[in-house]
Scaffold this motif. Structure first.
Motif, mmCIF file in Angstrom:
data_model
loop_
_atom_site.group_PDB
_atom_site.id
_atom_site.type_symbol
_atom_site.label_atom_id
_atom_site.label_comp_id
_atom_site.label_asym_id
_atom_site.label_seq_id
_atom_site.Cartn_x
_atom_site.Cartn_y
_atom_site.Cartn_z
ATOM 1 N N PHE B 285 0.846 -1.190 0.000
ATOM 2 C CA PHE B 285 0.000 0.000 0.000
ATOM 3 C C PHE B 285 0.877 1.234 0.000
ATOM 4 O O PHE B 285 1.880 1.248 0.701
ATOM 5 C CB PHE B 285 -0.903 0.001 1.244
ATOM 6 C CG PHE B 285 -1.895 1.140 1.284
ATOM 7 C CD1 PHE B 285 -3.149 1.014 0.725
ATOM 8 C CD2 PHE B 285 -1.567 2.347 1.876
ATOM 9 C CE1 PHE B 285 -4.065 2.056 0.759
ATOM 10 C CE2 PHE B 285 -2.470 3.406 1.902
ATOM 11 C CZ PHE B 285 -3.726 3.257 1.346
ATOM 12 N N ALA B 360 -11.936 -0.197 4.214
ATOM 13 C CA ALA B 360 -10.548 -0.608 4.446
ATOM 14 C C ALA B 360 -10.486 -2.127 4.628
ATOM 15 O O ALA B 360 -11.409 -2.741 5.166
ATOM 16 C CB ALA B 360 -9.976 0.104 5.673
ATOM 17 N N HIS B 362 -7.373 -4.943 5.532
ATOM 18 C CA HIS B 362 -5.953 -4.947 5.887
ATOM 19 C C HIS B 362 -5.619 -6.014 6.917
ATOM 20 O O HIS B 362 -6.487 -6.504 7.636
ATOM 21 C CB HIS B 362 -5.553 -3.575 6.435
ATOM 22 C CG HIS B 362 -6.339 -3.136 7.643
ATOM 23 N ND1 HIS B 362 -5.919 -3.393 8.932
ATOM 24 C CD2 HIS B 362 -7.536 -2.492 7.763
ATOM 25 C CE1 HIS B 362 -6.805 -2.896 9.786
ATOM 26 N NE2 HIS B 362 -7.799 -2.345 9.104
ATOM 27 N N CYS B 363 -4.346 -6.328 6.993
ATOM 28 C CA CYS B 363 -3.848 -7.155 8.087
ATOM 29 C C CYS B 363 -4.020 -6.367 9.380
ATOM 30 O O CYS B 363 -3.669 -5.182 9.446
ATOM 31 C CB CYS B 363 -2.378 -7.505 7.879
ATOM 32 S SG CYS B 363 -1.692 -8.462 9.260
ATOM 33 N N ALA B 369 0.612 -2.631 8.859
ATOM 34 C CA ALA B 369 -0.386 -1.867 8.117
ATOM 35 C C ALA B 369 -0.312 -0.352 8.298
ATOM 36 O O ALA B 369 -0.812 0.382 7.453
ATOM 37 C CB ALA B 369 -1.779 -2.345 8.515
ATOM 38 N N GLU B 370 0.271 0.121 9.380
ATOM 39 C CA GLU B 370 0.263 1.573 9.573
ATOM 40 C C GLU B 370 1.437 2.015 10.431
ATOM 41 O O GLU B 370 1.799 1.359 11.404
ATOM 42 C CB GLU B 370 -1.047 2.046 10.213
ATOM 43 C CG GLU B 370 -1.240 3.563 10.101
ATOM 44 C CD GLU B 370 -2.651 4.035 10.425
ATOM 45 O OE1 GLU B 370 -3.139 4.906 9.715
ATOM 46 O OE2 GLU B 370 -3.244 3.519 11.386
ATOM 47 N N MET B 375 -0.853 4.601 6.367
ATOM 48 C CA MET B 375 -0.971 3.183 6.069
ATOM 49 C C MET B 375 0.073 2.774 5.046
ATOM 50 O O MET B 375 0.453 3.542 4.168
ATOM 51 C CB MET B 375 -2.381 2.876 5.574
ATOM 52 C CG MET B 375 -3.434 3.044 6.668
ATOM 53 S SD MET B 375 -5.084 2.482 6.165
ATOM 54 C CE MET B 375 -5.551 3.805 5.029
ATOM 55 N N VAL B 379 -2.314 -3.458 3.148
ATOM 56 C CA VAL B 379 -3.572 -2.711 3.185
ATOM 57 C C VAL B 379 -4.127 -2.608 1.778
ATOM 58 O O VAL B 379 -3.388 -2.342 0.830
ATOM 59 C CB VAL B 379 -3.345 -1.280 3.739
ATOM 60 C CG1 VAL B 379 -4.647 -0.477 3.730
ATOM 61 C CG2 VAL B 379 -2.749 -1.325 5.140
ATOM 62 N N THR B 380 -5.415 -2.812 1.637
ATOM 63 C CA THR B 380 -6.111 -2.494 0.396
ATOM 64 C C THR B 380 -7.525 -2.073 0.789
ATOM 65 O O THR B 380 -7.724 -1.587 1.910
ATOM 66 C CB THR B 380 -6.062 -3.656 -0.609
ATOM 67 O OG1 THR B 380 -6.732 -3.251 -1.808
ATOM 68 C CG2 THR B 380 -6.672 -4.934 -0.077
#
Lengths: 386, 386, 386
Positions: B285, B360, B362-363, B369-370, B375, B379-380
């Motif tokens: 991401f 959102a 995401h893992c 992820a962040e 982010m 993440v998608t």
């Protein structure tokens, strides 16, 4: 005898395998697969959904290995260290790949040559005597040097000097008395993980009992109520004591076996990691032992995680039917090929040996199973003999 | 063509979304949500238990953002490094929070502006030719520089130069021949993870075949028997080769689709971590791509973990019905919002796009992820269009 | 009042326990178990399969602690640091084991002496007012120093100054308005994890709303549709904000409770790790609180993982019936003793308090629960009173 005679019988078949076709040829084109497995494979019979077209048409087996080029020249022949190999980029490392292959092959060769049904990898039963209807077990907590693999000995904390400790196997409803001697240089306590016991038998020092100090003996006694695949381990300074080997299987066979699935052999696989290293039943590949099964047979594996990391156990070629979690039968068993076992969890699976050959069986966290030096750690195999 | 036309059709709808309302306004009070989603939302129709009162009364949507104070003065305007940001305490770091917000916004903007149905994120089918009833695939193992995101290129090991490798999709009962050329500077072997094959097709060098050395070709051939979401990957020096990208989906459609759930689109999501970094389908991401669905449509996601860490995948706003594990249908599907996928595991889920908007996805290991920079990594999103 | 009166009632029983038998004696042979539990234990009644023989024959309880030797002389008496203790080998460290025991005992003593039903460990309800059929909640994001345990205060980011934030508990179909004030020195956004909401209420800055900047207020409003154990937490700079404490339970009781299992008390257990450290409900053992249950009662635990690591929660002595995942009822509940909760996941379990005593209850990743200094971190207990 507390151990099922089925698995003993099974062990005896291994010698034939080792002699028959599992030695690795020196020639690099020779496959390590058993001779019988190179013939057209018998159609597997997956238990999920019989598919007529699939099972009626065995795949023609025509692998071709066609060397088409001679790669990078051999510039250096000395053995590389693990760090060297991991760091080696292809451009830098002349024959690094050949050395890498050699090391991979060596590990597999050691594993296959070392198949030995007598070495205790699949468990040592804890013998007992019976008095007034009570099964009496005795265990001694000992610090020993434990050989994870030849040349790699670690300081271990053990029950009866072995890792894992001896297997306790009784029947639901049995009353057991377990006499625990502490010959270690620190206190301990034994928790019967998953076993329903009276509170003062639960083995948590200062909560349910005083610690068993160095030189002391403590007697646990209770009637087993919940069948299943349970464990015993230290519950005092447990990060050190459990990690270093104070772990064992506590299996309670159901009083009524009519609801149990049928199987021909029964294996306990205990995982550990930080203390004695990445191990299955206290050993590191290539010094683990395979499960050896006869084509068409069914076996049970009881996974037990005594480490501090998850270990998703992946079996090649043969699906696993998960039938129990933490000793409790699942109301709805399910198939999979990878069983993710978290610390403290147990899973019981049933595997049908429907296709012959040597099937890799390992933790799928690849850093627990393979380096540039080849497979290591939490790796073993299932060998299905025709 | 081995890929379902359904997902292609679905990709074509994306352009409309990007044009319609998904660009992030410069004004900080402007929301990035699609214009249509700011209207009173259609009542979702959770598939669990229809609840008349809940679905009959759509929530009034009256968010109010009321700035009530002007915070900390802007003292410094230079871009902070990640380490700076992570360490910055509010007291020390003047406008750190504004810079943090700017970076968060920038990532989302790049993601939304970059929606591109043609960029191959959701998979590249491996084409095949058919001879005598055998589907013949060809793959080349190659070392390439792989662009995880613009400006971040990593040394990768690949099938056909892409990460993940091309998707193999066949039907249960198909006989496949897969010709693998090794153009890398080290040996390899291809394991068909989860696929039931004859032992000598299992792809484990020195156990079931010789390694495929640099310059060599190996031919795998077998008849597929167990349908489901499987994988292929290297099984030689696998920690390096798999981590660096030698991974791909091997999907076997059931011969009898009557027991399959209905869905409008089908997505494969392959997770990886240590080698090429924290990625979904080989990208990080904001350079991942969203799933774009039409309101009311249903889609399938096939999670595949090829990394060495667990990745609990959390989808906002839309529940996931887990229907299969490791390719095997679950006897009892269950709903959830977070699917914990361990290395080697696959899970198939069905999602009903019952509420419009950008969700959102995401893992939920937040360090995957962040960061203070916004982010990143795993993440998608799922974009549901009205 | 949004909190069930059942759990309050339950808290009131604790004083009796603390007074009755849960103080740890100074004598090392004195057990910490409640006086009533040292009598012959009542036969447990596991809910799996009643076994007449097992329940009819309570185990005789005859532990014997027989000191048979005096171990290593006491050479040094000063308190060791954690690092000292962890490194101490028995040979090097004279009385290290006695000091180790002392520290183990001290922790248990602090825990048992500190049982206090009024200290808020098991949650603080977020009060609300009702206007025009809307339940209106108000929360303030604040940076505070949070006391994980006496003497260990960490910089935290909170809702209303506490970790976890106050519990929101409503009924399916309720329309809620949650007014969020940001008094922190960085922006934020609140995600209602697991709750089905309209997209612009989902709390992801720059995707579904602008960030809530320092000094600003944002109003969330939606009608709850899916019952179950959900969470709320920051979704902006979330690795920092969530890790440091911006977490809370969002429980939606089903409108139709007829399908709910019966239970006498209801507990929320929120796990966290990297930010404020290894904690249960924001506290580290021995400053956690036990669940106190009456023999024969049934209680519900709602596990919620807001950390970045898995936490397999193991309960001694009492089996757990897993009835829901991520708030969604499981179609087929199953028994276990260890519930592996991954980040973002929730599991609901039902426990029957069938055997009296103090049962350890902890994360089974032992490095999250015990060191050479004794138990710490993610440890608590279930105390079953006769």
């Amino acid at each position: 005898m507390s151990r099922s005679p089925v698995s003993r019988r099974d062990f005896l078949k291994v010698a034939g395998v080792a002699g028959a076709g599992l030695t690795v040829g020196a020639c690099r084109n020779a496959s390590a697969i058993p001779a019988e497995a190179t013939r057209a494979a018998a159609p597997p019979t997956p238990t999920k959904e019989p598919t007529a077209t699939a099972t009626d048409t065995p795949a023609p087996l025509t692998p071709t290995s066609e060397p088409t080029a001679t790669p990078a020249p051999v510039a250096q022949a000395e053995t590389h260290t693990a760090a060297d190999m991991a760091a080696a980029s292809p451009a830098q490392a002349g024959n690094a790949w050949e050395e890498m292959d050699r090391m991979h092959e060596e590990g597999v060769k050691i594993f296959l040559d070392g198949i030995d049904p007598t070495n205790g990898f699949w468990g040592t039963p804890l013998e007992y005597r019976e008095e007034d209807g009570v099964k009496i077990f005795e265990m001694t907590c000992q610090e020993v040097d434990w050989e994870v693999e030849p040349g790699k000995t670690v300081p271990a904390m053990t029950y009866n000097g072995i890792v894992p400790g001896p297997e306790i196997r009784v029947t639901e409803g049995d009353t057991v008395r377990i006499i625990v001697h502490n010959e270690m240089s620190q206190s301990t306590g034994v928790h019967w993980h998953g076993v329903i016991v009276p509170n003062n038998m639960d083995g948590v020092p200062f909560i349910t009992q005083p610690p068993i100090r160095p030189g002391e003996t403590f007697v646990y006694e209770f009637t087993t109520r919940n069948s299943g695949s349970h464990m015993y381990h230290s519950h005092h300074n447990a990060l050190e004591q459990v990690s270093k080997g104070m772990i064992g299987a506590f299996i309670i066979e159901p009083a009524d076996k009519s609801k149990e699935p049928a199987y021909d052999a029964d294996y306990v696989l205990i995982m550990n990691d930080v203390g004695i290293g990445l191990t299955l039943n206290g050993k590191s590949f290539p010094y683990t032992q395979p499960i050896v099964a006869k084509l068409g047979d069914t076996f049970r594996v009881r996974y037990m995680n005594e480490g501090v990391m998850i270990h998703p156990m992946h079996l090649h070629g043969l699906e696993q039917l998960v039938i129990a979690k933490d000793g409790w039968p699942l109301p709805q068993p399910y198939y999979c090929d990878t069983v993710n076992v978290a610390p403290g969890e147990r899973y019981d699976v049933i595997v049908k040996a429907h296709t012959p050959g040597a099937w890799a069986f390992h933790c799928h966290i690849l850093s627990h199973a393979e380096s540039a030096h080849g497979m290591f750690g939490m790796v073993t195999a299932v060998v299905v003999q025709e």
